[in-house]
Design a protein around this motif. Structure first.
Motif, short mmCIF file in Angstrom:
data_model
loop_
_atom_site.label_atom_id
_atom_site.label_comp_id
_atom_site.label_asym_id
_atom_site.label_seq_id
_atom_site.Cartn_x
_atom_site.Cartn_y
_atom_site.Cartn_z
N ALA A 289 -2.19 28.61 -2.21
CA ALA A 289 -2.21 29.80 -2.01
C ALA A 289 -2.03 30.88 -3.18
N THR A 290 -3.12 30.85 -4.12
CA THR A 290 -2.88 31.69 -5.34
C THR A 290 -4.28 32.51 -5.43
N ASN A 291 -4.13 33.56 -6.41
CA ASN A 291 -4.99 34.45 -6.66
C ASN A 291 -6.47 34.02 -7.48
N ILE A 292 -6.49 32.59 -7.19
CA ILE A 292 -7.67 31.99 -7.97
C ILE A 292 -9.08 32.19 -7.38
N ALA A 293 -9.15 32.58 -6.22
CA ALA A 293 -10.27 33.07 -5.46
C ALA A 293 -10.82 34.55 -5.98
N ALA A 294 -10.02 35.34 -6.36
CA ALA A 294 -10.14 36.66 -6.78
C ALA A 294 -10.61 36.54 -8.35
N GLY A 295 -10.09 35.61 -8.87
CA GLY A 295 -10.48 35.51 -10.43
C GLY A 295 -11.80 34.59 -10.62
N ARG A 296 -12.45 34.10 -9.58
CA ARG A 296 -13.54 33.14 -9.84
C ARG A 296 -14.70 34.02 -10.21
N TYR A 297 -15.59 33.31 -10.82
CA TYR A 297 -16.97 33.94 -11.10
C TYR A 297 -17.90 33.45 -9.66
N HIS A 298 -18.24 34.49 -9.12
CA HIS A 298 -19.11 33.99 -7.88
C HIS A 298 -20.59 34.32 -8.58
N GLY B 291 -1.38 25.59 0.31
CA GLY B 291 0.02 25.35 0.27
C GLY B 291 0.86 26.24 -0.52
N ASN B 292 1.95 26.14 -0.79
CA ASN B 292 2.81 26.82 -1.58
C ASN B 292 2.69 26.23 -3.01
N PRO B 293 2.46 27.08 -3.89
CA PRO B 293 2.31 26.43 -5.41
C PRO B 293 3.57 25.95 -5.88
N ASP B 294 4.88 26.45 -5.25
CA ASP B 294 6.06 25.77 -5.63
C ASP B 294 5.95 24.15 -5.46
N ASP B 295 5.21 23.60 -4.58
CA ASP B 295 5.15 22.25 -4.44
C ASP B 295 4.56 21.61 -5.72
N MET C 42 -14.65 28.43 1.43
CA MET C 42 -13.85 28.16 0.31
C MET C 42 -12.51 29.07 0.11
N ASP C 43 -12.78 30.34 0.67
CA ASP C 43 -11.80 31.57 0.50
C ASP C 43 -10.88 31.20 1.53
N ALA C 44 -11.18 30.53 2.46
CA ALA C 44 -10.43 30.27 3.64
C ALA C 44 -9.27 29.17 3.38
N HIS C 45 -9.85 27.92 2.74
CA HIS C 45 -9.07 27.06 2.32
C HIS C 45 -7.95 27.75 1.20
N VAL C 46 -8.48 28.41 0.40
CA VAL C 46 -7.45 28.84 -0.54
C VAL C 46 -6.19 29.57 0.17
N GLY D 159 -1.14 18.10 -2.81
CA GLY D 159 -1.86 19.13 -1.90
C GLY D 159 -1.76 18.51 -0.49
N ALA D 160 -2.62 18.94 0.33
CA ALA D 160 -2.75 18.35 1.79
C ALA D 160 -3.16 16.98 1.99
N PHE D 161 -2.71 16.26 2.89
CA PHE D 161 -2.95 14.82 3.17
C PHE D 161 -4.39 14.36 2.92
N MET D 162 -5.10 15.08 3.51
CA MET D 162 -6.74 15.06 3.59
C MET D 162 -7.29 15.30 2.14
#
Length: 267
Positions: free
Chosen positions: A176-185, A213-217, A205-209, A238-241
């Protein structure tokens, strides 16, 4: 003596979390940003750096060395997302992404290696992506740039062993970061052959972001790597899957794995 750590892209997202976590563990941390003045509330010093501009790389490393006299850990975190059908992403955007995600990190590594060789010690951690282990639909350029950095790391490791300089990759899944906002689409083009499927994939993709998870991980894994005497080549967080998807690619027939991905992206 407190280890000196330089984190590219330390003003937000995963880089910021890593910097704050390591600062709290009493590391001497420097982050970077293209515009450090915009982040006066940063809990650790930010130095100006744009990984696509060599002069800023040289200046940044020189400033850290001038203040601390050494550099123990480089965390190559700065990166950029990009989405779109391979057929429709403009060439200049593909090149720009590789400049940020591959050539930039390589040039930062080159800038710190003379110091690390002289010290006869050092660690470089390249933040890649689980997406770099597979060609994902509508994320092909991102997968390729991050996958290339994974392989570059493998080569660097062998070349640097004689100097006691270590290198490894850390591949995060979705966080859960701001990477989606900074992407080139690449724009969803009306009448394009990919209009419907690309539009739906963007939402996925946006829903996955957003659900990531918590970036502290990631920061906690980084700390463990730094404290490990002989780091592995590849780490995943990241998540198990998401992590298991890399294992599946290794053991499943190619077409079966491809079908799993297409089902996941509703293609």
């Amino acid at each position: 003596m407190s280890k000196v750590v330089l984190i590219t892209g330390g003003s937000s997202g995963i880089g910021k979390s890593i910097g704050e976590y390591l600062s709290n563990k009493n590391y001497t941390v420097y982050g970077t940003s293209r515009n450090p003045d915009n982040y006066s509330d940063s809990k650790f010093p930010l130095v100006a750096l744009d990984v696509t501009k060599q002069e800023t790389i040289t200046s940044c490393v020189a400033k850290v060395l001038e203040k601390e006299g050494r550099l123990d850990v480089l965390i190559n975190n700065a990166g950029a997302g990009i989405t779109g059908p391979m057929e429709e992403i403009p060439d200049e955007e593909i090149k720009r992404n590789f400049e940020t995600n591959l050539f930039g990190p390589i040039n930062v590594i080159k800038a710190v290696l003379p110091t690390m060789r002289e010290q006869k010690s050092g660690l470089v951690i390249n933040i890649t992506s689980i997406a770099g282990y597979m060609g994902l639909p509508y994320r092909g350029v991102y997968s390729a740039s991050k996958g290339a950095l994974e392989l570059v790391t493998e080569a660097f490791r062998m070349e640097l062993k004689a100097f006691n300089v270590q290198m490894c990759n850390l591949a995060p899944g979705d966080f859960a970061t701001n990477i989606a906002a900074g992407r080139y689409h690449a724009p969803v083009l009306s009448g394009s052959a990919y209009e419907k499927s690309y539009s739906e994939s963007l939402k996925t993709m946006d829903a996955h972001v957003d659900e990531g998870g918590n970036p502290d991980d990631v920061a906690k894994v980084i700390a463990k790597i730094i404290e490990t005497k002989h780091p592995k080549i590849h780490y995943k967080v990241g998540a198990f899957m998401q992590k298991f998807s890399v294992v599946l690619k290794r053991i499943l027939p190619d077409k079966m794995y491809e079908k799993l991905l297409m089902n996941h992206y509703n293609l």
